[in-house]
Design an enzyme around this catalytic site. Structure first.
Site, short mmCIF file in Angstrom:
data_model
loop_
_atom_site.label_atom_id
_atom_site.label_comp_id
_atom_site.label_asym_id
_atom_site.label_seq_id
_atom_site.Cartn_x
_atom_site.Cartn_y
_atom_site.Cartn_z
N ASP A 94 -28.34 70.14 -1.62
CA ASP A 94 -28.69 71.37 -2.32
C ASP A 94 -29.43 71.04 -3.61
OD1 ASP A 94 -28.22 74.35 -2.67
OD2 ASP A 94 -27.26 73.59 -4.49
N GLU A 113 -33.40 70.27 -0.65
CA GLU A 113 -34.29 71.21 -1.33
C GLU A 113 -35.00 70.47 -2.46
OE1 GLU A 113 -32.40 75.56 -1.20
OE2 GLU A 113 -31.15 74.11 -2.25
#
Length: 871
Positions: free
Chosen positions: A475, A512
């Protein structure tokens, strides 16, 4: 390792006046190594003395001397955000007291010749802690470690602590400090197994400006009591925690990252509404081979899905772990109108106390979440997590874990703050004034600091070795240093089946790579962003083709902005945000350039003819001021049309397609959008249920919206989730004027035919992707040689249609409502036919696609993806 010292007695209270305390509202100075302090201080008048006070009954301090010219070139390279700061060096006569000083209350002051304080500020200490302890502490084994004799050693890194004790099963046990590492440890007895424990840490806490004694769980916990109140002395190699066949677990054949086909899934969503599941909402649902959900997953696996990506499953801070403590909505949600505001109101009343959250609020990084286990109080969650992994592996799917090391749920003295209550001011990234950065939503961690970086690596390796996880999705990976992710990769690569029970080199990594916040543009270190990760073999999500397919961006004020698969120019809606007809045409052709780059794996150096007829590289195609192409290899871009963030693909189509578009036509556009990811080079990801037209009733951020808005419905008779009420006001109210008229529209309630047909057509595309090597090219050179866009940039290019050649295959994405003829002159005289999978597949419409060998013309029905093979 240095020798261990006896426990230091607590020091006397700090002798600092209240006036001095009030004068310290910030920590603007940074102690970057044992000799150097950086401070953006003004030039001081002659006679000014600078010193670093660290408390104690005698006003202990270190003398500081200004350094002419400021920081060295090496220091500026290491701390680029401090390059304009003044530098002060610790007087050589005081340097022996530096290890003592970092354990006190730190205030740097400038004093006039008469002793008056001109200026003062608090001090940030991560740099000096890394310099003093980092290299040696990084080699320490932390948490519970069991020796060959079965006795545990418990260790915690707490270099600034004045005293640390172990609270074990209600008793107090003394710990010893190693002065070389800052690690406190104690060797236990066999009888300690299974016992609850916490550390009692006495330490200066800048957030409350006093010495505190924190009772805190172990950051390296391997097991916990319910609701994370205590850590447990648990050995993960204990045979009682291994399910049947665990040591010899046979996994599906490893799929390389470049060929990974990933289904993103939330543990609770998967089964909580599945009436055929024996353990709905729990890990055990993945062991229930007869449930509807597991049957659907096996269908996807047989079609070519290779990985299930689980949203966070570590210990989550926001979910009560015992079923009896979980609140439930107190109204009949199903009896309310489809466009009512009552559902979200009712869900909202319990959302902080219910069983639902996505889980991007980590509490302990390396323990499974307890609410998904039948018993959260103890190591049963470890056994059941392993059974889940086994169940998915036996169904033909490898397992990716979503990890969130970029922030913690809290910092400071918050009861949910673990790291910061052990080493205050170290594990989190601080801004110039000493406050904790929160650009990720919560308290940002600082993996650029040695021991936070170590925690990331150690945690990932533990999940890989002890739970046999096959991949990790990071993340907000752009908030990590590139070096940290490369260290993770190297640590995994060292795992071997013989030594560790897993082949670490086959574990996939992606994340990400967004570039924002206080670290943006490599402000503090080289980030793990999209462009920077090129050449590493670690993939990042590519938003370029996603936005081209959907239209606009995820934060548009008007959600009706259209794109390639949502009718821009070819089937316009009524939104003025789309612009004039000519503006739409121009933007659509540019979207087709973005899509072409995405289909190559977002390659930076891939050369093709753009919609303007110009030969360009992928990196020269504009994406909101950034290069569309940024990878060095096709495996480095994850293609996707939707994920858990933002509206589901079906909901985006609901907003964007004209209101009178039938459900059957919406289903066909869903397949086109999904097909752009499935048939791209490199890994492809889809949100679970998108192949079944999954909706969250237009909720764009359902992280805390409960089961009502999030649950997957495997039985098509239960619908797809659309029309379950207005999406929660706390993050969707600005879209309610657009949402309300849609939620009761008959054209947006798909039938079983629509849902099952979309799923079958998607699986056909998966089968083609899985069986055709032309979609699994290994290098940029191969993609350049094998992939082309033969009608791009010419007079025959059609807005709303993309034609791609991949080896002997020709793919036509026809997003227009009408049948389209696409001549590829170079293929005239060659034989082509619809791919056998589609020719014998579930979609009757695509079967009418044809090819005229005389002219090299492909004819494809409206709203259809057709794949042709050369013969």
């Amino acid at each position: 390792m240095g020798s261990a010292s006896a426990v230091r007695p607590p020091e006397a209270p700090d002798a600092t006046t209240q006036a001095e305390a009030n004068a310290q509202p910030e920590a603007a100075a940074q102690w970057i190594d044992r000799h150097t302090l950086a401070w953006k201080a003004d030039d001081a008048p002659a006679g000014t003395r600078t010193r670093l006070d660290y408390g104690g009954p005698d006003g202990d301090h270190l003398r500081l001397t200004p350094v002419r010219g400021g920081l060295t070139d090496e220091q500026r390279a290491k701390y680029p955000h401090l390059k304009e700061y003044a530098a002060f060096t610790v007087d050589p006569r005081d340097r022996a007291r530096v290890p003592e000083a970092v354990r006190g209350r730190l205030v740097v002051t400038q004093r006039a010749a008469d002793g008056t304080v001109r200026k003062s500020t608090g001090v940030q200490i991560p740099g000096v802690l890394d310099d003093l302890y980092g290299a040696r502490a990084a080699k320490a084994a932390l948490g519970p470690v069991f020796g060959a004799d079965g006795r545990p050693t418990l260790s915690v890194w707490a270099p600034t602590a004045r005293h640390v004790e172990l609270e074990l099963d209600g008793e107090t046990v003394q710990m010893r400090r190693d002065d070389a590492t800052g690690v406190w440890s104690v060797r236990g007895e066999h009888g300690w197994r299974g016992k609850p424990y916490r550390f009692r840490v006495q330490v200066w806490a800048p957030s409350v400006r006093k010495v505190v004694t924190n009772e805190v769980t172990d950051p390296y916990s391997t097991a916990l009591t319910a609701d994370s109140r205590r850590s447990l002395v648990v050995d993960l190699s204990d045979r009682r925690l291994a399910p049947r066949g665990w040591d010899g677990l046979r996994k599906p054949a490893a799929t390389p990252l470049g060929d990974a086909r990933i289904q993103e899934l939330h543990v609770r969503d998967f089964s909580v509404a599945d009436k055929t599941a024996r353990q709905p909402g729990r890990y055990g649902a993945f062991t229930d081979g007869g449930s509807d959900g597991m049957r659907k997953l096996r269908e996807l696996a047989r079609a070519g899905t290779s990985y299930v990506h689980l949203l966070p499953t570590y210990d989550i801070a926001s979910i009560p772990e015992r079923t009896r403590d979980q609140a439930r909505p107190g109204c009949d949600l199903g009896a309310l109108p489809a466009d009512s505001a009552e559902q979200q109101k009712c869900v909202g009343e319990v959302r902080d106390k219910d069983a639902y959250n996505w889980g991007y609020d980590p509490l302990h990084y390396t323990v499974p979440e307890g609410s998904y286990a039948t018993d959260p109080d103890g190591p049963q969650r470890t056994l059941e997590y392993r059974e889940m992994v086994r169940g998915l592996n036996e169904s033909g799917l490898r397992v990716v874990q979503d990890v969130v090391y970029n922030h913690t749920v809290a910092a400071g003295q918050d009861p949910r703050s673990v790291l910061d209550r052990i080493v205050p001011g170290y594990y989190h990234r601080l801004l110039a004034d000493g406050s904790v950065a929160t650009s990720t939503c919560c308290a940002n961690t600082a993996p650029e600091h040695t021991m936070m970086g170590k925690l990331v690596v150690d945690s990932v390796v533990t999940w890989a070795r002890e739970y046999k996880i096959d991949g990790f999705r990071f993340d907000l990976m752009g908030h990590h240093p590139k070096a940290n992710i490369e260290t993770v990769r190297a640590a995994l690569d060292r795992l071997t089946p013989e030594k560790d029970g897993v082949d670490g080199k086959r574990i996939v990594l992606y994340g990400e790579g967004w570039n924002f916040g206080e670290v943006a543009d490599d402000a503090r270190f080289e980030q793990a962003t999209q462009r920077n990760m090129a050449g590493t073999g670690v993939a990042t999500f590519s938003d370029r083709a996603r936005d081209a397919v959907r239209g606009g961006g995820p934060f548009d004020e008007d959600p009706r902005v259209q794109g390639f698969a949502t009718g821009l120019y070819t089937d316009p809606n009524s939104s003025p945000a789309n612009g004039s007809q000519e503006e739409q045409r121009k933007r659509l052709l540019h979207y087709q350039d973005l899509l072409a780059v995405g289909l190559t794996g977002s390659l930076a150096d891939y050369t093709f003819t753009d919609s303007g007829g110009k030969r360009v590289k992928g990196s020269e195609v504009d994406y909101n001021g950034a290069p569309a192409g940024y990878t060095a290899s096709p495996e480095e871009a994850v293609a996707y049309a939707d994920a858990h963030d933002n509206e589901t693909l079906y909901d985006a189509l609901a907003y964007k397609l004209p209101a009178d578009t039938t459900t059957a036509e919406r289903a066909r556009m869903q397949v086109i959008a999904l097909g752009t990811a499935v048939l791209s080079q490199g890994p492809a990801l889809s949100q679970a249920g998108s192949e079944r037209l999954r909706s969250k009733s237009l909720d764009r951020n359902s992280f805390d919206s409960g089961d009502w808005f999030n649950a997957l419905h495997w039985d098509c008779r239960a619908g797809n989730g659309f029309g379950r009420g207005l999406p929660p006001a706390w993050d969707n109210e600005d879209k309610w004027p657009y949402a309300k008229p849609l939620l009761t529209a008959p054209a947006l309630a798909p039938s079983c035919t629509d849902i099952d047909g979309t799923s079958a057509a998607y699986r056909d595309l998966l089968r083609i992707r899985a069986t055709e090597d032309a979609f699994s090219l290994d290098s940029a050179a191969e993609v350049q040689r094998e992939v082309s866009f033969p009608v791009s940039g010419g007079t025959e290019q059609t807005p709303g249609v993309v034609v791609m050649r991949a080896g002997d295959l020709t793919v036509v994405f026809n997003a227009t409502p009408e049948e389209q003829k696409q001549p590829v002159r170079a293929l005239a005289g060659q034989d082509h036919a619809l791919h056998p999978v589609q020719a014998g597949g579930a979609d009757e419409t695509v079967k009418s696609a044809s090819y005229d060998a005389r002219t090299g013309t492909f004819t494809v029905p409206g709203r259809t993806v057709a794949v042709f093979t050369g013969r």
